[in-house]
Design a protein around this motif. Sequence first.
Motif, short mmCIF file in Angstrom:
data_model
loop_
_atom_site.label_atom_id
_atom_site.label_comp_id
_atom_site.label_asym_id
_atom_site.label_seq_id
_atom_site.Cartn_x
_atom_site.Cartn_y
_atom_site.Cartn_z
N LEU A 17 0.81 -1.22 0.00
CA LEU A 17 0.00 0.00 0.00
C LEU A 17 0.85 1.27 0.00
O LEU A 17 0.56 2.23 -0.73
CB LEU A 17 -0.94 -0.01 1.21
N GLU B 244 -13.64 -0.03 2.77
CA GLU B 244 -12.46 -0.71 3.30
C GLU B 244 -11.18 -0.15 2.71
O GLU B 244 -10.17 0.06 3.40
CB GLU B 244 -12.57 -2.20 3.00
N ARG C 205 -8.01 2.02 4.62
CA ARG C 205 -6.60 1.65 4.51
C ARG C 205 -5.76 2.84 4.04
O ARG C 205 -4.63 3.07 4.52
CB ARG C 205 -6.44 0.48 3.56
N ARG D 27 -5.28 5.40 6.90
CA ARG D 27 -4.32 4.99 7.92
C ARG D 27 -2.89 5.40 7.54
O ARG D 27 -2.05 5.61 8.40
CB ARG D 27 -4.38 3.48 8.10
#
Length: 381
Positions: free
Chosen positions: A294, A319, A323, A326
Amino acid sequence: MSVINKMLTDLERRQGSGEPAAVYVAPARGQGWWMLLLTLICGLALGILSWRSWLYWQQQQERSHLKAVVLPPVSLPSEQAPLPGSSVSELAPQIPLPPAEAQPAPGLSADASTQAAATTWAREASPDPLAQAQTDEGADLDEMDEPQWQDGEPSDAELQPDLHAELAVEAAPEPAPRRAPSLKIETVELSPAEFAVLSERKANAALVKGELSEAEAQFSALLRQTPDNEQARQQLAGLLYGQGRLAEASALLEEGIRRQPDQADFRLLRARLALAEEDKRGALAWLGGARPPLASNLDYYATWAGLSQELGQNAEAAELYVRLLRVQPDQGRWWLGLGIAEDGQGHGERARDAYRNAQLHGNLGEASQAWLGQRLAQLGP
């Protein structure tokens, strides 16, 4: 004044009377002994000078007399007697000369110098009593003036240096003719790594110059040599996409995906080509086929989340946005995307919090800001 007057009066009186005047005669000086000594020294010096001059004159007379003696040619034991018409110069090459007289004196011809050398050699070798007697008389003087000959026979180069130099020049080999410069081309085979570096350098130089055809040719050659070269494949796909050759670019990227299934850049580029063809589901399928890291592929996951939201896959989109947040929690557009995904699932409270964080962090366009204000007013406090 009275004394002077008296003297004048007395003088007139004597002159008148006819008496002879007294004449003062200086006494003669006697010659000293040093005059005699000086005379003797001068006489002795003149005598010595005369004696040295006489000796010098004698030496000169003897030398001139010795040089004036010309002897008949001397026949060597190993050589035949010269013919009546022969001269001393014809015998000169056969007579060994001392090294000091091998070179002719300046201003003399070769024949004259050779004849003088032959005469001197004949004088020294002749048993003539007159020449021997004259040599004995001036032996002491000749030892001082004449050079001492070195033992050994002189070489031809010392006897006749000019002739020897000319013969050496004539005998020297002629220099080989210079060849015309020629160009020699050799084929050098490069290793795959060297060929890849050279092709990539040429392709990048062509891109800088705007020579797209040359750049395409170099990238194609590079891929044929090293098909797993990711940079060359991406550059070539970009060139084809810029020219509107979408099918060729898609085929090139799909081949790269088959070779490297987890290569995120190939999948992202292939998804964008599908979006250019308005094939959103095909683009989502290419993105969902791999999950690369990521942190180094934020654009990959952002594009994936946006497509999932547009196609109504809100849970998957929520979702993916979580991610992303974060990693970068200050991105307002991702908060907005999360709010839309939660709002689409009927999660009003989560949607309201996401919208407020989007307003707080900003980084949104005017249209997004206007829509966000309207939606918060609809959801209420």
